[in-house]
Design an enzyme around this catalytic site. Structure first.
Site, mmCIF file in Angstrom:
data_model
loop_
_atom_site.group_PDB
_atom_site.id
_atom_site.type_symbol
_atom_site.label_atom_id
_atom_site.label_comp_id
_atom_site.label_asym_id
_atom_site.label_seq_id
_atom_site.Cartn_x
_atom_site.Cartn_y
_atom_site.Cartn_z
ATOM 1 N N HIS A 160 5.562 -14.992 9.011
ATOM 2 C CA HIS A 160 4.201 -14.851 9.561
ATOM 3 C C HIS A 160 3.735 -13.398 9.489
ATOM 4 O O HIS A 160 4.550 -12.479 9.455
ATOM 5 C CB HIS A 160 4.191 -15.259 11.042
ATOM 6 C CG HIS A 160 4.317 -16.715 11.304
ATOM 7 N ND1 HIS A 160 5.142 -17.229 12.278
ATOM 8 C CD2 HIS A 160 3.696 -17.779 10.739
ATOM 9 C CE1 HIS A 160 5.030 -18.539 12.300
ATOM 10 N NE2 HIS A 160 4.156 -18.908 11.375
ATOM 11 N N CYS A 247 6.124 -15.035 19.755
ATOM 12 C CA CYS A 247 5.949 -16.460 19.457
ATOM 13 C C CYS A 247 6.219 -17.377 20.646
ATOM 14 O O CYS A 247 5.835 -18.539 20.613
ATOM 15 C CB CYS A 247 6.825 -16.857 18.287
ATOM 16 S SG CYS A 247 8.517 -16.420 18.551
HETATM 17 C C1 CIR Z 1 9.017 -22.138 12.443
HETATM 18 O O1 CIR Z 1 9.495 -21.959 11.332
HETATM 19 O O2 CIR Z 1 7.887 -22.604 12.611
HETATM 20 C C2 CIR Z 1 9.851 -21.786 13.650
HETATM 21 N N1 CIR Z 1 11.234 -22.041 13.361
HETATM 22 C C3 CIR Z 1 9.658 -20.344 14.028
HETATM 23 C C4 CIR Z 1 8.267 -20.054 14.467
HETATM 24 C C5 CIR Z 1 8.123 -18.660 14.972
HETATM 25 N N2 CIR Z 1 6.764 -18.444 15.346
HETATM 26 C C6 CIR Z 1 6.214 -17.257 15.436
HETATM 27 O O3 CIR Z 1 6.839 -16.242 15.178
HETATM 28 N N3 CIR Z 1 4.934 -17.197 15.787
#
Ligand code: CIR
Length: 259
Positions: A160, A247
């Site tokens: 991201h 997140c």
């Molecule tokens: C994903 O791949 O969607 C999750 N395993 C990790 C998401 C992390 N989200 C973020 O940093 N905003």
């Protein structure tokens, strides 16, 4: 008063989506303790915490940031780029609707909140595998009347935009220049992560405080040397799921019923 929406880690966290991180065993009990410590720190920093129950069938549901963009005027429910994550929306929308009117990113748009970096009225959107040009167009339409400027930013090598760059102040960003071109942020003061701490660019800003993972001491030291008050947290198990500190929460000034 600031509010943070968080959600306890799912029993199925080990089945999370992974893109740029190799799968290694996750200690779920430790992940839950680390998440509790995260919520406790936000509470100690004066935030009101709204905790959503775990969604055990949705491995990545702890990462609530990806589901919404909360602005002062309203909130935009994203349409996550990973199909496995779209069912996370309903409960986040329900919780957020106490505080904000909701708008929605619609198909064919896809957007993860982790790709949205807001600094004042500037919104930078990572052109990642999760977030597409259709969503950027929809955001522009939703936000133009409110004076926000939306800019798409190319990314490479990370999940991201906020894996690569986050705000530490209104005029200052923490950046991993291998993953995003610093030229995209002309006019901002930039602090680079230590080159030995690849994933260190994700810092959570809470008022005038910063929350940073404990395993990036060199970058933490750079932030402290630049004058920032920093709290560090061990989030090792969430990092194994390709998450970090921004997140796991949606942080916003309360409005509407929540005021
Ligand atoms: C994903 O791949 O969607 C999750 N395993 C990790 C998401 C992390 N989200 C973020 O940093 N905003």
């Amino acid at each position: 008063m600031l509010t943070a929406i968080v959600r306890e880690p799912s029993a199925s966290l080990a089945s999370c989506e992974l893109s740029f991180v190799a799968r290694t065993p996750i200690d779920l009990a430790l992940a839950r303790r680390q998440h509790q410590a995260y919520a406790q720190l936000l509470s100690d920093l004066g935030l009101r915490i709204v905790t959503l129950p775990a969604e055990d069938a949705l491995p990545d549901a702890v990462f609530v940031e990806d589901l919404a963009i909360v602005l002062d005027e309203f909130a935009v429910m994203t349409r996550p780029g990973a199909a496995s994550r779209r069912a996370e929306s309903a409960s986040v929308a329900q919780a957020l609707s106490r505080f904000r009117e909701l708008a929605w990113i619609r198909e064919p748009g896809t957007l993860d909140g982790g790709d949205l970096l807001r600094v004042g009225r500037r919104l930078f959107v990572g052109a990642s595998a999760r977030s597409n040009a259709a969503a950027v167009e929809q955001l522009r339409e939703l936000l133009a009347a409110h004076g926000y400027r939306v800019t798409a930013v190319p990314l490479q090598g990370c999940l991201h935009l906020k894996s690569a760059v986050t705000a530490v102040a209104d005029d200052t960003l923490l950046i991993q220049p291998r993953w995003v071109d610093p030229a995209a942020f002309a006019g901002f003061r930039l602090i680079e992560v230590d080159a030995r701490e690849e994933h260190a660019a994700n810092v959570l800003r809470v008022g005038d405080r910063l929350v940073h993972p404990a395993n990036f001491p060199r970058t933490s030291a750079r932030l402290r040397a630049a004058g920032y008050a920093l709290h560090t947290l061990d989030v090792s198990e969430l990092q194994k799921a390709e998450g970090a500190v921004t997140c796991c929460s949606l942080v916003f000034a309360a409005g509407r019923a929540g005021a």
